[in-house]
Design a protein around this motif. Structure first.
Motif, PDB file in Angstrom:
ATOM      1  N   ASN A 179      52.448  34.858  37.913  1.00 43.24           N
ATOM      2  CA  ASN A 179      53.446  34.333  38.850  1.00 43.24           C
ATOM      3  C   ASN A 179      54.871  34.542  38.347  1.00 43.24           C
ATOM      4  O   ASN A 179      55.796  33.863  38.780  1.00 43.24           O
ATOM      5  CB  ASN A 179      53.203  32.841  39.107  1.00 43.24           C
ATOM      6  CG  ASN A 179      53.341  32.013  37.834  1.00 43.24           C
ATOM      7  OD1 ASN A 179      53.191  32.531  36.730  1.00 43.24           O
ATOM      8  ND2 ASN A 179      53.628  30.735  37.979  1.00 43.24           N
ATOM      9  N   TRP A 196      54.065  39.644  48.161  1.00 41.55           N
ATOM     10  CA  TRP A 196      53.280  38.735  47.316  1.00 41.55           C
ATOM     11  C   TRP A 196      51.924  38.469  47.952  1.00 41.55           C
ATOM     12  O   TRP A 196      51.834  38.168  49.144  1.00 41.55           O
ATOM     13  CB  TRP A 196      54.042  37.428  47.125  1.00 41.55           C
ATOM     14  CG  TRP A 196      53.580  36.645  45.935  1.00 41.55           C
ATOM     15  CD1 TRP A 196      52.854  35.497  45.931  1.00 41.55           C
ATOM     16  CD2 TRP A 196      53.827  36.966  44.565  1.00 41.55           C
ATOM     17  NE1 TRP A 196      52.627  35.076  44.652  1.00 41.55           N
ATOM     18  CE2 TRP A 196      53.207  35.957  43.788  1.00 41.55           C
ATOM     19  CE3 TRP A 196      54.499  37.994  43.921  1.00 41.55           C
ATOM     20  CZ2 TRP A 196      53.251  35.967  42.402  1.00 41.55           C
ATOM     21  CZ3 TRP A 196      54.548  37.999  42.546  1.00 41.55           C
ATOM     22  CH2 TRP A 196      53.926  36.996  41.803  1.00 41.55           C
ATOM     23  N   SER A 242      49.486  32.601  43.317  1.00 41.87           N
ATOM     24  CA  SER A 242      50.252  31.367  43.172  1.00 41.87           C
ATOM     25  C   SER A 242      51.588  31.488  43.892  1.00 41.87           C
ATOM     26  O   SER A 242      52.257  32.513  43.834  1.00 41.87           O
ATOM     27  CB  SER A 242      50.487  31.067  41.686  1.00 41.87           C
ATOM     28  OG  SER A 242      51.387  29.973  41.529  1.00 41.87           O
ATOM     29  N   LYS A 243      51.988  30.419  44.578  1.00 41.07           N
ATOM     30  CA  LYS A 243      53.267  30.406  45.292  1.00 41.07           C
ATOM     31  C   LYS A 243      54.382  29.817  44.420  1.00 41.07           C
ATOM     32  O   LYS A 243      55.527  29.741  44.855  1.00 41.07           O
ATOM     33  CB  LYS A 243      53.131  29.601  46.582  1.00 41.07           C
ATOM     34  CG  LYS A 243      52.112  30.188  47.560  1.00 41.07           C
ATOM     35  CD  LYS A 243      52.440  31.643  47.903  1.00 41.07           C
ATOM     36  CE  LYS A 243      51.474  32.212  48.938  1.00 41.07           C
ATOM     37  NZ  LYS A 243      50.131  32.431  48.387  1.00 41.07           N
ATOM     38  N   ILE A 286      56.602  30.807  41.942  1.00 37.16           N
ATOM     39  CA  ILE A 286      57.041  32.093  41.405  1.00 37.16           C
ATOM     40  C   ILE A 286      58.275  31.898  40.532  1.00 37.16           C
ATOM     41  O   ILE A 286      59.219  31.203  40.910  1.00 37.16           O
ATOM     42  CB  ILE A 286      57.358  33.075  42.549  1.00 37.16           C
ATOM     43  CG1 ILE A 286      56.125  33.246  43.447  1.00 37.16           C
ATOM     44  CG2 ILE A 286      57.806  34.423  42.004  1.00 37.16           C
ATOM     45  CD1 ILE A 286      56.414  34.018  44.709  1.00 37.16           C
TER      46      ILE A 286
END
Length: 281
Positions: free
Chosen positions: A64, A179, A184-185, A187
């Protein structure tokens, strides 16, 4: 060396082939203060997992983290080598001054590539590469174009605001577009400068944490095209090797007590890839 040792250059060359002499290219490294070393150590420690697996402490996957860095590319080199046929004319290259060869800066954005159980890439890690150029109308008429024709020119005033605009209006939208949905958000954007181009407090940056190719080109458009094509040719496997080397360097920093006098370790990645033992970060 041959002069000081009173021997011929051939003898020096033979000594090198016989491993009696070892050529070494020495690069100057940035001087580190004690605060610099402490900051490096703290950052390396944040990349370690809190648990021990098979007697070893592993690094986080870094999946991430998006790395951004800028690099200058020049239209040509002051000296270049060509291989010509016996009757072929030698190429003629010219510019007003060797000190002012046209150059343009690119911002490259990459992250950790990801692979499935069979080693096939599910995400190539390439977010994008962005040139700092602009289209401006030609001031004068020439044999190549009329006056007023739009030309691609490098941006001359590369200040903090220009870089900030690139991050907000180009890089962040590219991250959102490319993305993976399953990734995973949370970042993190890792900037290269000691002083970040943009801070986490910037109102337009909320939600993100601050953390040539050798192809001939005759004009700025061809230079941009060649650089972007070289970026597209970068394979996920090669990019994965870069992140493996990064983690190996982090290990060396911890072992050498934050200093930068370490050597980049050789992992023999080609052999690991042939034997199927190549790790995917």
């Amino acid at each position: 060396m041959a002069c000081h040792l009173s021997v011929s250059k051939t003898i020096i060359h033979n000594w090198i082939k016989q491993d009696k002499l070892r050529p070494h290219t020495n690069a100057i490294k940035p001087a580190l203060t004690e605060l610099n070393k402490l900051a490096r150590l703290k950052w390396c420690l944040t990349q370690l997992q809190p648990s021990i697996t098979q007697g070893k402490v592993q690094f986080h996957g870094m999946h991430n983290i998006v790395h951004i860095d800028e690099k200058w590319f020049y239209m040509t080199k002051t000296s270049d080598r060509y291989y010509l046929l016996p009757d072929e004319d030698e190429p003629y290259r010219s510019c007003k001054s060797k000190r002012y060869i046209t150059k343009v800066m690119f911002m490259c954005v990459v992250s950790m590539p990801q692979f499935d159980s069979e080693g096939q890439p599910t995400y190539d890690g390439k977010v994008g590469i962005f040139p700092f150029t602009e289209s401006v109308p030609a001031q004068n008429k020439s044999k190549n174009r009329d006056r007023g024709t739009l030309e691609t020119k490098p941006i001359k005033a590369l200040n903090k605001e220009v870089v900030r605009g690139c991050i907000i209006h180009k890089i962040i939208p590219a991250i959102k577009a490319k993305w993976p949905d399953w990734a995973s958000k949370e970042i993190y954007i890792q900037q290269d400068n000691a002083t970040p181009h943009i801070t986490a407090k910037d109102p337009e940056f909320q939600g993100y944490t601050v953390m040539q190719h050798e192809k001939p080109c005759r004009n700025m458009d061809e230079l941009v095209e060649n650089i972007c094509k070289a970026y597209e040719e970068l394979t996920p496997q090669t990019l994965n090797r870069v992140f493996l080397s990064l983690q190996a360097c982090l290990t060396q920093i911890l072992q050498f007590r934050e200093d930068n006098s370490y050597k980049v370790p050789h992992m023999n990645k080609d052999r690991l890839e042939r034997t199927g033992d190549y790790p995917m970060c």
